[in-house]
Write a protein that holds these residues in place. Sequence first.
Motif, PDB file in Angstrom:
ATOM      1  N   VAL A 192       0.857  -1.184   0.000  1.00 20.42           N
ATOM      2  CA  VAL A 192       0.000   0.000   0.000  1.00 20.42           C
ATOM      3  C   VAL A 192       0.896   1.236   0.000  1.00 20.42           C
ATOM      4  CG1 VAL A 192      -1.789   1.274   1.248  1.00 20.42           C
ATOM      5  CG2 VAL A 192      -1.800  -1.237   1.260  1.00 20.42           C
ATOM      6  N   LEU A 193       0.798   2.039  -1.063  1.00 18.75           N
ATOM      7  CA  LEU A 193       1.591   3.257  -1.164  1.00 18.75           C
ATOM      8  C   LEU A 193       1.189   4.220  -0.058  1.00 18.75           C
ATOM      9  CD1 LEU A 193       3.650   4.996  -2.721  1.00 18.75           C
ATOM     10  CD2 LEU A 193       1.738   5.811  -4.122  1.00 18.75           C
ATOM     11  N   GLN A 194       2.165   4.683   0.706  1.00 20.69           N
ATOM     12  CA  GLN A 194       1.926   5.608   1.806  1.00 20.69           C
ATOM     13  C   GLN A 194       2.104   7.037   1.286  1.00 20.69           C
ATOM     14  OE1 GLN A 194       0.978   4.268   4.985  1.00 20.69           O
ATOM     15  NE2 GLN A 194       0.801   2.586   3.540  1.00 20.69           N
ATOM     16  N   VAL A 195       1.085   7.843   1.447  1.00 18.11           N
ATOM     17  CA  VAL A 195       1.139   9.230   0.958  1.00 18.11           C
ATOM     18  C   VAL A 195       0.953  10.195   2.130  1.00 18.11           C
ATOM     19  CG1 VAL A 195       0.303   8.567  -1.331  1.00 18.11           C
ATOM     20  CG2 VAL A 195      -1.331   9.311   0.399  1.00 18.11           C
ATOM     21  N   GLY A 196       1.410  11.432   1.933  1.00 22.64           N
ATOM     22  CA  GLY A 196       1.211  12.470   2.940  1.00 22.64           C
ATOM     23  C   GLY A 196       1.988  12.263   4.220  1.00 22.64           C
ATOM     24  N   LYS A 197       3.160  11.646   4.144  1.00 17.47           N
ATOM     25  CA  LYS A 197       3.907  11.327   5.362  1.00 17.47           C
ATOM     26  C   LYS A 197       5.124  12.224   5.596  1.00 17.47           C
ATOM     27  CE  LYS A 197       1.062   7.992   6.018  1.00 17.47           C
ATOM     28  NZ  LYS A 197      -0.057   8.226   6.939  1.00 17.47           N
ATOM     29  N   SER A 232      18.384   4.252  -2.677  1.00 16.58           N
ATOM     30  CA  SER A 232      17.586   3.572  -3.704  1.00 16.58           C
ATOM     31  C   SER A 232      16.134   3.421  -3.262  1.00 16.58           C
ATOM     32  CB  SER A 232      18.184   2.212  -4.073  1.00 16.58           C
ATOM     33  OG  SER A 232      18.177   1.335  -2.967  1.00 16.58           O
ATOM     34  N   LEU A 233      15.903   3.143  -1.987  1.00 18.03           N
ATOM     35  CA  LEU A 233      14.537   3.035  -1.485  1.00 18.03           C
ATOM     36  C   LEU A 233      13.807   4.364  -1.626  1.00 18.03           C
ATOM     37  CD1 LEU A 233      15.096   0.927   1.754  1.00 18.03           C
ATOM     38  CD2 LEU A 233      13.938   0.176  -0.343  1.00 18.03           C
ATOM     39  N   TRP A 234      14.500   5.456  -1.317  1.00 14.52           N
ATOM     40  CA  TRP A 234      13.886   6.781  -1.413  1.00 14.52           C
ATOM     41  C   TRP A 234      13.521   7.090  -2.860  1.00 14.52           C
ATOM     42  CZ3 TRP A 234      11.334   9.420   1.830  1.00 14.52           C
ATOM     43  CH2 TRP A 234      11.029  10.748   1.578  1.00 14.52           C
ATOM     44  N   SER A 235      14.442   6.794  -3.776  1.00 16.87           N
ATOM     45  CA  SER A 235      14.166   7.023  -5.204  1.00 16.87           C
ATOM     46  C   SER A 235      12.957   6.217  -5.668  1.00 16.87           C
ATOM     47  CB  SER A 235      15.382   6.635  -6.049  1.00 16.87           C
ATOM     48  OG  SER A 235      16.455   7.496  -5.778  1.00 16.87           O
ATOM     49  N   GLN A 236      12.895   4.957  -5.249  1.00 18.41           N
ATOM     50  CA  GLN A 236      11.751   4.100  -5.616  1.00 18.41           C
ATOM     51  C   GLN A 236      10.453   4.680  -5.072  1.00 18.41           C
ATOM     52  OE1 GLN A 236      12.442   0.041  -4.334  1.00 18.41           O
ATOM     53  NE2 GLN A 236      14.581   0.184  -4.973  1.00 18.41           N
TER      54      GLN A 236
END
Length: 118
Positions: free
Chosen positions: A53-58, A101-105
């Motif tokens: 689940v893509l986490q948004v607004g964090k 790499s995690l941040w870029s993804q």
Amino acid sequence: MIERVPTGITLHQKSRVLEIAFADGRTLRLPYELLRVYSPSAEVRGHGPGQEVLQVGKRNVEIRSLEPVGSYAVQPQFSDGHSTGIYSWDYLYELGESQESLWSQYLERLKAANASRE
């Protein structure tokens, strides 16, 4: 496998960074937002491949408290109410090593979903 044991954990509330020092001499600085969006909980990861689940607004999420789980992990309580992720020392170390790499993804997934960190 090397046992990754922390020698110190500091929550930097102003910069929203968890700093964790390990016995091997490495010190990792993990932004709260990164920890939140890569929570190892089923709520975020789903129960299998493709169920993430893509986490948004964090962007401004904070860690209100950090509870030890045995001698192998910690469980943060985030300001958005999320508190089910148990972060093992190995997982925190992996997050630190793969942070760029995690941040870029994550940013790519947000862009593809036309979603925001705000």
